[in-house]
Enzyme design. Structure first.
Site, short mmCIF file in Angstrom:
data_model
loop_
_atom_site.label_atom_id
_atom_site.label_comp_id
_atom_site.label_asym_id
_atom_site.label_seq_id
_atom_site.Cartn_x
_atom_site.Cartn_y
_atom_site.Cartn_z
N GLU A 122 0.84 -1.19 0.00
CA GLU A 122 0.00 0.00 0.00
C GLU A 122 0.88 1.25 0.00
O GLU A 122 1.83 1.31 0.77
CB GLU A 122 -0.91 0.05 1.23
CG GLU A 122 -1.92 1.18 1.12
CD GLU A 122 -2.88 1.28 2.31
OE1 GLU A 122 -2.74 0.50 3.27
OE2 GLU A 122 -3.76 2.14 2.27
N ALA A 263 1.84 0.30 10.70
CA ALA A 263 1.61 -1.12 10.42
C ALA A 263 0.78 -1.24 9.15
O ALA A 263 0.32 -0.24 8.61
CB ALA A 263 0.87 -1.78 11.59
N MET A 264 0.60 -2.48 8.69
CA MET A 264 -0.11 -2.69 7.43
C MET A 264 -1.00 -3.92 7.50
O MET A 264 -0.57 -4.98 7.93
CB MET A 264 0.92 -2.81 6.29
CG MET A 264 0.30 -3.02 4.93
SD MET A 264 -0.77 -1.63 4.46
CE MET A 264 -1.98 -2.48 3.46
N GLU A 265 -2.23 -3.73 7.02
CA GLU A 265 -3.29 -4.74 7.17
C GLU A 265 -3.33 -5.80 6.08
O GLU A 265 -4.40 -6.35 5.81
CB GLU A 265 -4.64 -4.02 7.23
CG GLU A 265 -5.11 -3.39 5.89
CD GLU A 265 -4.77 -1.92 5.72
OE1 GLU A 265 -3.82 -1.45 6.39
OE2 GLU A 265 -5.43 -1.24 4.92
N ASN A 266 -2.21 -6.12 5.44
CA ASN A 266 -2.19 -7.15 4.39
C ASN A 266 -3.07 -8.33 4.78
O ASN A 266 -3.01 -8.82 5.90
CB ASN A 266 -0.78 -7.68 4.16
CG ASN A 266 0.25 -6.57 4.13
OD1 ASN A 266 0.18 -5.71 3.28
ND2 ASN A 266 1.16 -6.57 5.08
N HIS A 298 -6.46 -1.76 15.21
CA HIS A 298 -6.67 -1.03 13.95
C HIS A 298 -6.43 -1.96 12.75
O HIS A 298 -7.28 -2.08 11.87
CB HIS A 298 -5.73 0.17 13.90
CG HIS A 298 -5.81 0.98 12.65
ND1 HIS A 298 -6.42 2.21 12.60
CD2 HIS A 298 -5.37 0.74 11.39
CE1 HIS A 298 -6.34 2.69 11.36
NE2 HIS A 298 -5.70 1.81 10.61
N GLU A 299 -5.29 -2.62 12.75
CA GLU A 299 -4.98 -3.48 11.60
C GLU A 299 -5.96 -4.65 11.51
O GLU A 299 -6.41 -5.02 10.43
CB GLU A 299 -3.54 -3.99 11.66
CG GLU A 299 -2.48 -2.90 11.74
CD GLU A 299 -2.66 -1.76 10.75
OE1 GLU A 299 -3.12 -2.01 9.63
OE2 GLU A 299 -2.34 -0.60 11.11
N HIS A 302 -9.27 -3.64 10.05
CA HIS A 302 -9.22 -3.45 8.59
C HIS A 302 -9.69 -4.70 7.85
O HIS A 302 -10.09 -4.60 6.69
CB HIS A 302 -7.79 -3.15 8.14
CG HIS A 302 -7.47 -1.68 8.05
ND1 HIS A 302 -8.31 -0.76 7.48
CD2 HIS A 302 -6.36 -0.99 8.44
CE1 HIS A 302 -7.74 0.44 7.52
NE2 HIS A 302 -6.56 0.33 8.10
#
Ligand code: ARG
Ligand code: ZN
Length: 874
Positions: A122, A263-266, A298-299, A302
């Site tokens: 992203e 962070a990232m919600e992959n 949060h992640e 998502h």
């Protein structure tokens, strides 16, 4: 040229399925991709795929190798002539992970010998890995096979469910993953390397057995337990609160020290900046524990708001981010304290989003255009976006909002949606027209809400006149009135809430209600009011506006003392402190200053308020908030004035009461993580900070003792911060000790850099210059770069804004260096210059000089150029 929302067009080509085979190596990784295309034959547009800096090795269409004239690859686009619906395009490309310093696409975290490979896609990182329509409205089924040397990469992970693994020749092995949920490519992720894990079985409310696995490098795996607990808590919460269950058989979470964002919600494989995943009492503060819980949630959230329902285009970013921030805020409030969470979030909004909305970088929650999407992961899109969802949720009520969310998921599961879709679903489920709220998404700038009350004793009526005004922002000279929900109560002069009888309104009774201002100006008449009331307005911060109400100091003091709502009690104190600040003149205390000090001193003695809330009440608005209200900003003066305000407060409470309270708070029998224990530490820190202002010698001694005997990082860092700001000798011993003790703990060491970079005033620059020569400093690691330069430029106004401009010159120079390594991080740091136009003339011209010099440099990234030119308003 910028990309515009109004130019959106549906994709000519979509991708049904993608099969990836990835042969991983540190220096060279080869990616084979087979995509099954779906095209509208009516449209004769040739197939165009995004691809950045890919070394194309082979290309074939429907099994036939393509000749040079069958395709063209230039300027980030691969164009293929003869593709049709159902065609399969196969490409093989090479990328270079170790050489990738941007931390976007596939890159190496850590050293060549011990580090691991991971991805960040992203917003547009996938095009750095393979050719694909890199846009969120192309959803495809992903099948991924990873292959690598087993010794160097024993762990191979990708999103989706595991679908086999095995051994290959030459010490290599493979692992395959199938994701049953079609997803846009920005949610793709892989991780490969030597990692340890902790895991737990989880049974979802709808009966799925899930393995939750947290991965990290071996030396920190012990610090992942808190995150795993938090993950379980937020999964249960989402089932209960929104009826949302997890939807794969495994959920992987990975920590890395090298990450651009939080962070990232992959899908199925969240990747975290270690800062938001690791926690232990010895190296994490209480705030950091809360941040870990919040970011894990949060992640995870998502997965439904972002992944199952994704965004049609990047203009809709707040559709997933604002909504997910809101869900996280609700969760954190449920896990901890509602008023404290609200105070923290509103303070964050005012510190980060209000200045953004008031300056050259102002943009709507749904921007109309952008050049570099990575520059739009902003406080406006996230934090203001969350406030918009909160307003709408408040309008619908708890059950109504849930009904609306259910309909939103029902309608849009598996789709790429827009903000209009979201508002329609919420509105339709409740038979309410929410389209007026769209204007909030389209209009930049923080509305000013003006309130004026008049009491008519003959008629026993109280008339509240509300009006709104939003100042012009770049590109938006005209503003329209917005619907502003104002939650309010009326208090009598003894501090009791009055029953509300609003004229022309069927609803009677109740002591709190919401009125909505949706015109430039409107009058609201309350009947049967026996004496002039004090209005408590915008309770719980019911709309993201600046309230202008000419309260007297006594009225604010009454609310600060009596308002039952913890948030508004704090808010009254903040407004009173603002008033005290505005009316302070050397030596002579204003009525507002007296009222503020008296009310807080009384609350301090009266031991009925929660310790953490009291700590917040005792904290005046920050320097950035004060600056935001001034037309000509002198950061040094603001710092001094704020200090003197606090000095008055400390004097009013008195040394002996402060000392007594400090001692009392120093004995704590609770477990470290309990709320009561955290609250004590928060208040203890505030009391110590006030003590410094009165009796510096004694406070230093206490701080030095507190540093030595601290049982956790919260107390240790609080003590260090006090020492660093006040006493060079004691501080240097403690600093050396800290440096040594945490030499191998980067997250703790970041705090060592930050606490020094935040020393106020002209001393800061030399400190920063010394610290950048510390062997542990590097521009290559975003956390480290931020811990020094971000802390200095963005959180230390009196240090950064020197009259000689040396702070600006240093940051401009480092920005250019950073930009060559990591444009995203450089662009973010550059936003520290936001607001320079409102500085007093000497600093203003120094800032302009530094910015213009930076703008003229050759080869700046699109990311940094966009920020610099916007800040300069070119
Ligand atoms: N979606 C992520 C989150 O909010 C943030 C990723 C932002 N990445 C970026 N390159 N701007 O959880
Ligand atoms: Zn997010």
């Amino acid at each position: 040229a910028p990309i515009r929302l109004r130019d959106y067009r549906r994709p000519d080509w979509s991708v049904e399925a993608i099969e990836l085979e990835i042969d991983l190596g540190i220096d060279s990784t080869e990616v084979t991709s087979r995509i099954t295309l779906h095209g509208d034959p009516a449209k004769a547009e040739p197939l165009r795929l995004d691809g950045e800096e890919l070394e194309l090795l082979t290309i074939s269409l429907d099994g036939r190798a393509l000749n040079a004239e069958d395709y063209r690859y230039e300027k980030g686009v691969l164009e293929v002539s003869d593709a049709h619906g159902g065609s399969v395009l196969e490409t093989r490309v090479r990328v270079q992970p170790a050489a990738n310093t941007t931390l976007e696409g596939l890159y190496l975290s850590g050293s060549r010998e011990h580090g691991f490979l991971l991805t960040q896609c992203e917003a547009e990182g996938f095009r750095h890995i393979t050719f694909f329509p890199d846009r969120p409205d192309v959803l495809a089924r992903f099948t991924v096979t990873l292959r690598a040397d087993r010794e160097r990469f024993p762990v191979l992970l990708a999103g989706g469910n595991p679908a086999g693994s095995g051994t290959l020749a030459d010490g290599r092995h493979w692992a395959k993953f199938v994701d049953p949920h079609p997803k846009p490519c920005y949610l793709f992720a892989l991780v490969a390397g030597r990692l340890e894990n902790i895991q737990r079985d989880y049974l979802t409310a709808d009966g799925r057995e899930v393995k939750l696995v947290i991965w990290s490098e071996a030396n920190v795996i012990d610090r992942c337990h808190y995150a795993l607990d938090a993950l379980e808590r937020c999964m249960r919460w989402d089932e209960h609160k929104y009826g949302r269950n997890y939807d794969l058989d495994v959920f992987h979470v990975v920590a890395t020290h090298d990450f651009n964002m939080g962070a990232m919600e992959n899908k199925g494989l969240n990747i975290f900046n270690a800062k938001y995943l690791l926690a232990d009492p010895d190296s994490s503060t209480d705030e950091e524990y809360r941040a870990v819980e919040a970011v894990v949630a949060h992640e995870y959230f998502h997965n439904w708001t972002g992944n199952r329902v994704t965004c049609r285009d990047w203009f809709q970013l707040s559709l997933k981010e604002g909504l997910t921030v809101f869900r996280e805020q609700q969760f954190s409030a449920d896990m901890n304290s509602l008023p404290l969470k609200r105070i923290e979030d509103v303070a964050l909004l005012r510190r980060t989003q209000f200045p953004e909305d008031a300056g050259p970088l102002a943009h709507p929650v749904r921007p109309a255009e952008y050049r570099e999407i990575n520059n739009f992961y902003t406080a406006t899109v996230y934090e203001k976006g969350s406030e918009l969802v909160r307003m709408i949720a408040g309008r619908l009520g708890q059950e109504g909002f849930r009904r609306g969310m259910d309909l939103y998921f029902e309608r849009h599961d598996g789709q790429a949606a827009t903000i209009e879709h979201f508002l329609s679903a919420l509105g339709d489920a409740n038979r309410i027209d929410l389209t007026p709220y769209l204007a909030w998404y389209a209009q930049a700038g923080t509305p000013r809400l003006h309130a004026k009350g008049e009491y008519d004793s003959a008629r026993r009526e109280y008339t509240l006149t509300l009006s709104q005004q939003t100042r012009p922002t770049p590109g938006q000279p005209e503003k329209t009135p917005l619907p502003i929900p104002v939650k309010l109560s009326l208090f009598d002069r003894s501090g009791t809430m009055l029953p509300l009888h609003l004229q022309g309104d069927a609803q009677v009774d109740g002591t709190e209600r919401v009125i909505v201002l949706d015109k430039p100006s409107q009058r609201f008449v309350f009947k049967h009011v026996s004496a002039p009331p004090v209005p408590s307005l915008l309770r719980g911060f019911s709309a993201p506006v600046v309230l202008e109400c000419d309260y007297s100091p006594e009225e604010l003091a009454l609310l600060l003392t009596h308002d039952a709502d913890g948030f508004n009690r704090w808010e009254a104190g903040q407004q009173l402190a603002m008033l005290a600040f505005d009316t302070s003149h050397d030596g002579n205390d204003s009525a507002a200053c007296k009222a503020w000090c008296d009310a807080l001193a009384a609350l301090f003695t009266l031991q009925t308020i929660d310790d953490a809330l009291l700590a917040d009440l005792l904290t005046p608005p920050g320097e950035i908030e004060f600056a935001d209200r001034q037309s000509e900003v002198d950061p040094a003066k603001i710092h001094a004035q704020r200090q003197s305000l606090q000095h008055r407060l400390a004097e009013r409470i008195g040394v002996s009461d402060l000392l007594a309270r400090y001692r009392l708070l120093s004995t704590d029998s609770h477990a470290q993580l309990e709320a009561a224990s955290q609250a004590k530490r928060r208040l203890k820190r505030r009391v110590l900070e006030l003590l410094v202002l009165l009796d510096a010698d004694q406070a230093h001694e206490l701080a030095a003792k507190q540093y030595d005997s601290a049982s956790g990082m919260t107390d240790r860092l609080a003590a260090l911060s006090v020492l660093v700001r006040t006493n060079a000798t004691q501080a240097s011993a403690a600093l050396a000790h800290f440096r040594e003790r945490y030499a191998d703990n980067p997250l703790a060491l970041d705090k060592w850099f930050t606490v020094q970079a935040q020393v106020p005033g002209d001393a800061a620059l030399a400190i920063v210059q010394r610290l950048e020569n510390d062997p542990a400093f590097t521009l290559k690691n975003p956390n480290r770069a931020r811990s020094l330069f971000g802390a200095f430029a963005s959180t230390n106004p009196s240090g950064f804004h020197r009259t000689d401009g040396a702070g600006y010159a240093l940051i401009a120079e480092r920005l250019a260096q950073l930009d060559a390594l990591n444009p995203q991080i450089a662009a973010r740091l550059a936003t520290a210059f936001n607001g320079w136009q409102r500085l007093e003339p000497v600093r203003r011209s120094a800032a302009r000089l530094a910015l213009e010099g930076l703008a003229q440099r050759e080869g700046l990234s699109p990311n940094l150029s966009e920020i610099v030119s916007n800040v300069l308003q070119r």
